[in-house]
Design a protein around this motif. Structure first.
Motif, mmCIF file in Angstrom:
data_model
loop_
_atom_site.group_PDB
_atom_site.id
_atom_site.type_symbol
_atom_site.label_atom_id
_atom_site.label_comp_id
_atom_site.label_asym_id
_atom_site.label_seq_id
_atom_site.Cartn_x
_atom_site.Cartn_y
_atom_site.Cartn_z
ATOM 1 N N GLN A 16 67.266 35.630 77.053
ATOM 2 C CA GLN A 16 67.227 36.404 75.836
ATOM 3 C C GLN A 16 68.799 36.587 75.207
ATOM 4 O OE1 GLN A 16 66.043 40.618 76.205
ATOM 5 N NE2 GLN A 16 64.824 40.544 74.077
ATOM 6 N N ASP B 45 60.031 39.203 84.530
ATOM 7 C CA ASP B 45 58.517 40.013 83.937
ATOM 8 C C ASP B 45 58.249 39.245 82.717
ATOM 9 O OD1 ASP B 45 58.835 41.779 86.074
ATOM 10 O OD2 ASP B 45 60.055 43.093 84.913
ATOM 11 N N GLU C 77 55.196 34.373 77.774
ATOM 12 C CA GLU C 77 55.329 35.704 76.816
ATOM 13 C C GLU C 77 56.132 36.679 77.474
ATOM 14 O OE1 GLU C 77 52.185 38.813 74.909
ATOM 15 O OE2 GLU C 77 51.265 37.218 76.253
ATOM 16 N N PHE C 78 56.948 37.316 76.620
ATOM 17 C CA PHE C 78 58.021 38.289 76.985
ATOM 18 C C PHE C 78 58.075 39.243 75.863
ATOM 19 C CE2 PHE C 78 62.514 39.954 77.027
ATOM 20 C CZ PHE C 78 62.293 40.661 78.157
ATOM 21 N N ARG C 79 57.464 40.565 76.036
ATOM 22 C CA ARG C 79 57.553 41.714 75.269
ATOM 23 C C ARG C 79 56.709 41.211 73.922
ATOM 24 N NH1 ARG C 79 63.262 44.199 76.461
ATOM 25 N NH2 ARG C 79 62.769 45.012 78.549
ATOM 26 N N ARG C 80 55.494 40.765 74.119
ATOM 27 C CA ARG C 80 54.588 40.339 73.198
ATOM 28 C C ARG C 80 54.991 39.143 72.021
ATOM 29 N NH1 ARG C 80 54.624 45.874 73.090
ATOM 30 N NH2 ARG C 80 55.724 46.230 71.079
ATOM 31 N N TRP D 30 64.372 34.072 73.970
ATOM 32 C CA TRP D 30 63.941 35.226 73.122
ATOM 33 C C TRP D 30 65.191 35.645 72.201
ATOM 34 C CZ3 TRP D 30 61.484 33.830 77.617
ATOM 35 C CH2 TRP D 30 60.115 33.720 77.532
ATOM 36 N N GLU E 45 66.795 42.039 71.310
ATOM 37 C CA GLU E 45 66.094 43.059 70.954
ATOM 38 C C GLU E 45 66.317 43.690 69.818
ATOM 39 O OE1 GLU E 45 64.291 45.644 74.163
ATOM 40 O OE2 GLU E 45 65.889 44.785 75.414
ATOM 41 N N ASP F 186 62.496 48.152 69.296
ATOM 42 C CA ASP F 186 61.840 47.800 70.765
ATOM 43 C C ASP F 186 62.119 48.833 71.841
ATOM 44 O OD1 ASP F 186 61.053 45.401 69.489
ATOM 45 O OD2 ASP F 186 62.537 44.183 70.270
#
Length: 171
Positions: free
Chosen positions: A90, A103, A140-143, A164, A167, A171
């Motif tokens: 990210q 995750d 998929e990470f945090r929608r 990604w 943030e 978030d």
């Protein structure tokens, strides 16, 4: 006199060491790539890096991990033994480099749209022993969903990196 000198020296050493400990907490995770494999992040012992075990789901064997310096280096070394390596990162608002993430829900489907692997990663690396063929990988990470198509060929290693955005404050 010797005791007083020892006391002064210990204060001087402590004043030098303490600021370094604070700076160590501010090192960006991406900068850990430059640290040797023998270094450890807090909470990661050498024993835990050796606990990464291959898991079988259906016909697919996979391994996920890499949450600290030693286990990340172990995953990088092991990657050559697997046809597929997925790396999850990210963007960082604080640092110029990216941060590893965990995750992340990964789904891999074959050319016939059959789900061959459905896993939530325990670290920024997923290694999978996929048979030769074409696959769609979604992550998929945090929608936020990312996907790509790959082809696994005989004796060839495929590396997929999902990135990604940073943030936002909401978030």
């Amino acid at each position: 006199m010797k005791l007083k000198l020892l006391y002064v020296l210990s204060i001087m050493i402590a004043s030098l060491v303490c600021p370094l400990a604070v700076l160590a907490d501010e090192v960006p995770p991406a900068a850990l790539d430059n640290i040797s494999p023998s270094s450890n992040e807090e909470g990661c012992s050498l024993d835990s890096t050796l606990s990464a075990k291959a898991i079988k789901q259906g016909n697919i064997t996979y391994i996920t991990g890499g949450t600290c310096i030693d286990s990340a280096n172990q995953m990088k070394r092991m990657a050559k033994d697997y046809p597929l390596e997925v790396v999850l990162v990210q963007k960082s608002a604080t640092y110029e480099k990216e941060n590893y993430i965990a995750d992340v829900k990964i789904k891999i489907k074959d050319a016939k749209d059959n789900l061959v692997l459905d896993v939530v990663t325990e670290g920024p690396f997923l290694l999978a022993d996929l048979p030769i063929g074409s696959y769609q990988i979604s992550a998929e990470f945090r929608r936020v969903l990312k996907s790509t198509n790959i082809k696994i060929n005989k004796n060839k290693h495929e590396r997929v990196v999902f990135l990604w955005p940073e943030e936002s404050a909401s978030d």
